[in-house]
Design a protein around this motif. Structure first.
Motif, PDB file in Angstrom:
ATOM      1  N   MET A 122       0.844  -1.191   0.000  1.00 49.82           N
ATOM      2  CA  MET A 122       0.000   0.000   0.000  1.00 49.82           C
ATOM      3  C   MET A 122       0.880   1.243   0.000  1.00 49.82           C
ATOM      4  O   MET A 122       1.723   1.415   0.868  1.00 49.82           O
ATOM      5  CB  MET A 122      -0.909   0.003   1.231  1.00 49.82           C
ATOM      6  N   TYR A 123       0.674   2.098  -0.998  1.00 49.34           N
ATOM      7  CA  TYR A 123       1.332   3.403  -1.061  1.00 49.34           C
ATOM      8  C   TYR A 123       0.476   4.392  -0.285  1.00 49.34           C
ATOM      9  O   TYR A 123      -0.739   4.473  -0.510  1.00 49.34           O
ATOM     10  CB  TYR A 123       1.484   3.864  -2.505  1.00 49.34           C
ATOM     11  N   THR A 124       1.098   5.150   0.640  1.00 54.19           N
ATOM     12  CA  THR A 124       0.357   6.051   1.519  1.00 54.19           C
ATOM     13  C   THR A 124       1.101   7.370   1.717  1.00 54.19           C
ATOM     14  O   THR A 124       2.241   7.526   1.276  1.00 54.19           O
ATOM     15  CB  THR A 124       0.177   5.418   2.917  1.00 54.19           C
ATOM     16  N   THR A 125       0.419   8.287   2.425  1.00 54.75           N
ATOM     17  CA  THR A 125       1.057   9.480   2.985  1.00 54.75           C
ATOM     18  C   THR A 125       0.650   9.564   4.452  1.00 54.75           C
ATOM     19  O   THR A 125      -0.272   8.875   4.895  1.00 54.75           O
ATOM     20  CB  THR A 125       0.627  10.783   2.272  1.00 54.75           C
ATOM     21  N   ALA A 126       1.310  10.441   5.196  1.00 50.63           N
ATOM     22  CA  ALA A 126       1.074  10.528   6.639  1.00 50.63           C
ATOM     23  C   ALA A 126      -0.298  11.093   6.984  1.00 50.63           C
ATOM     24  O   ALA A 126      -0.881  10.700   7.990  1.00 50.63           O
ATOM     25  CB  ALA A 126       2.161  11.384   7.289  1.00 50.63           C
ATOM     26  N   ILE A 127      -0.825  11.995   6.175  1.00 49.89           N
ATOM     27  CA  ILE A 127      -2.040  12.717   6.571  1.00 49.89           C
ATOM     28  C   ILE A 127      -3.262  12.354   5.719  1.00 49.89           C
ATOM     29  O   ILE A 127      -4.150  13.167   5.531  1.00 49.89           O
ATOM     30  CB  ILE A 127      -1.803  14.240   6.541  1.00 49.89           C
ATOM     31  N   CYS A 128      -3.310  11.149   5.267  1.00 48.12           N
ATOM     32  CA  CYS A 128      -4.389  10.710   4.372  1.00 48.12           C
ATOM     33  C   CYS A 128      -5.422   9.885   5.146  1.00 48.12           C
ATOM     34  O   CYS A 128      -5.113   8.771   5.586  1.00 48.12           O
ATOM     35  CB  CYS A 128      -3.777   9.880   3.246  1.00 48.12           C
ATOM     36  N   PRO A 129      -6.653  10.405   5.313  1.00 43.26           N
ATOM     37  CA  PRO A 129      -7.656   9.632   6.048  1.00 43.26           C
ATOM     38  C   PRO A 129      -8.070   8.343   5.332  1.00 43.26           C
ATOM     39  O   PRO A 129      -8.403   7.348   5.989  1.00 43.26           O
ATOM     40  CB  PRO A 129      -8.835  10.589   6.174  1.00 43.26           C
ATOM     41  N   PHE A 130      -8.028   8.321   4.015  1.00 42.84           N
ATOM     42  CA  PHE A 130      -8.351   7.095   3.286  1.00 42.84           C
ATOM     43  C   PHE A 130      -7.286   6.028   3.523  1.00 42.84           C
ATOM     44  O   PHE A 130      -7.596   4.837   3.583  1.00 42.84           O
ATOM     45  CB  PHE A 130      -8.524   7.369   1.792  1.00 42.84           C
ATOM     46  N   CYS A 131      -6.025   6.468   3.668  1.00 42.44           N
ATOM     47  CA  CYS A 131      -4.934   5.536   3.984  1.00 42.44           C
ATOM     48  C   CYS A 131      -5.169   4.914   5.352  1.00 42.44           C
ATOM     49  O   CYS A 131      -5.009   3.701   5.532  1.00 42.44           O
ATOM     50  CB  CYS A 131      -3.584   6.249   3.960  1.00 42.44           C
ATOM     51  N   VAL A 132      -5.540   5.745   6.321  1.00 41.56           N
ATOM     52  CA  VAL A 132      -5.820   5.260   7.674  1.00 41.56           C
ATOM     53  C   VAL A 132      -6.947   4.234   7.639  1.00 41.56           C
ATOM     54  O   VAL A 132      -6.859   3.160   8.263  1.00 41.56           O
ATOM     55  CB  VAL A 132      -6.157   6.433   8.619  1.00 41.56           C
ATOM     56  N   ASN A 133      -8.004   4.524   6.907  1.00 42.96           N
ATOM     57  CA  ASN A 133      -9.136   3.587   6.808  1.00 42.96           C
ATOM     58  C   ASN A 133      -8.720   2.268   6.170  1.00 42.96           C
ATOM     59  O   ASN A 133      -9.139   1.196   6.623  1.00 42.96           O
ATOM     60  CB  ASN A 133     -10.283   4.212   6.023  1.00 42.96           C
ATOM     61  N   ALA A 134      -7.907   2.335   5.120  1.00 42.01           N
ATOM     62  CA  ALA A 134      -7.441   1.117   4.457  1.00 42.01           C
ATOM     63  C   ALA A 134      -6.580   0.285   5.405  1.00 42.01           C
ATOM     64  O   ALA A 134      -6.724  -0.942   5.469  1.00 42.01           O
ATOM     65  CB  ALA A 134      -6.668   1.467   3.187  1.00 42.01           C
ATOM     66  N   LYS A 135      -5.695   0.960   6.143  1.00 45.74           N
ATOM     67  CA  LYS A 135      -4.853   0.238   7.095  1.00 45.74           C
ATOM     68  C   LYS A 135      -5.709  -0.416   8.179  1.00 45.74           C
ATOM     69  O   LYS A 135      -5.479  -1.582   8.525  1.00 45.74           O
ATOM     70  CB  LYS A 135      -3.816   1.179   7.718  1.00 45.74           C
ATOM     71  N   HIS A 136      -6.711   0.291   8.691  1.00 43.49           N
ATOM     72  CA  HIS A 136      -7.587  -0.282   9.714  1.00 43.49           C
ATOM     73  C   HIS A 136      -8.364  -1.478   9.184  1.00 43.49           C
ATOM     74  O   HIS A 136      -8.529  -2.473   9.898  1.00 43.49           O
ATOM     75  CB  HIS A 136      -8.544   0.771  10.263  1.00 43.49           C
ATOM     76  N   LEU A 137      -8.850  -1.388   7.952  1.00 41.70           N
ATOM     77  CA  LEU A 137      -9.586  -2.508   7.379  1.00 41.70           C
ATOM     78  C   LEU A 137      -8.692  -3.748   7.304  1.00 41.70           C
ATOM     79  O   LEU A 137      -9.088  -4.837   7.728  1.00 41.70           O
ATOM     80  CB  LEU A 137     -10.104  -2.132   5.986  1.00 41.70           C
ATOM     81  N   LEU A 138      -7.470  -3.577   6.787  1.00 41.63           N
ATOM     82  CA  LEU A 138      -6.562  -4.712   6.653  1.00 41.63           C
ATOM     83  C   LEU A 138      -6.111  -5.237   8.009  1.00 41.63           C
ATOM     84  O   LEU A 138      -6.067  -6.451   8.233  1.00 41.63           O
ATOM     85  CB  LEU A 138      -5.355  -4.317   5.796  1.00 41.63           C
ATOM     86  N   GLU A 139      -5.788  -4.332   8.924  1.00 43.09           N
ATOM     87  CA  GLU A 139      -5.370  -4.746  10.263  1.00 43.09           C
ATOM     88  C   GLU A 139      -6.496  -5.495  10.975  1.00 43.09           C
ATOM     89  O   GLU A 139      -6.237  -6.465  11.690  1.00 43.09           O
ATOM     90  CB  GLU A 139      -4.919  -3.540  11.076  1.00 43.09           C
ATOM     91  N   GLY A 140      -7.724  -5.058  10.768  1.00 45.12           N
ATOM     92  CA  GLY A 140      -8.873  -5.733  11.365  1.00 45.12           C
ATOM     93  C   GLY A 140      -9.043  -7.160  10.875  1.00 45.12           C
ATOM     94  O   GLY A 140      -9.622  -7.997  11.564  1.00 45.12           O
ATOM     95  N   LYS A 141      -8.539  -7.434   9.690  1.00 44.41           N
ATOM     96  CA  LYS A 141      -8.584  -8.784   9.133  1.00 44.41           C
ATOM     97  C   LYS A 141      -7.324  -9.576   9.481  1.00 44.41           C
ATOM     98  O   LYS A 141      -7.171 -10.713   9.055  1.00 44.41           O
ATOM     99  CB  LYS A 141      -8.728  -8.728   7.614  1.00 44.41           C
TER     100      LYS A 141
END
Length: 83
Positions: free
Chosen positions: A6-25
């Motif tokens: 996953m390509y991300t930036t530090a201040i991206c709320p969509f990145c945070v949501n994607a990380k939470h979805l994957l971490e939740g799995k």
């Protein structure tokens, strides 16, 4: 399990949501921060055809961004892709 990148930036709320979805799995992923190195954003853009983050790959398949990942999860297809 398929490799997830996953390509991300530090201040991206969509990145945070994607990380939470994957971490939740319980899915481990490689996070590439494009805000730290402009050459990484260029590579992401060349590989995905997109400028926005996150950009997510599962194995060799380019999934897209968070809304694409979320749609795959809601349709039940994400678990199959993850293996």
């Amino acid at each position: 399990m398929a490799k997830v990148v996953m390509y991300t930036t530090a201040i991206c709320p969509f990145c945070v949501n994607a990380k939470h979805l994957l971490e939740g799995k319980g899915v481990a992923f490689e996070e590439i921060r494009v805000d730290r190195d402009p050459s990484l954003r260029k590579k992401m853009m060349a590989d995905s055809g997109q400028r926005t983050v996150p950009q997510i790959w599962i194995g060799d398949a380019h999934v897209g961004g968070f809304t694409d990942l979320w749609a795959l999860d809601k349709s039940g297809k994400l678990d199959d892709m993850l293996g």
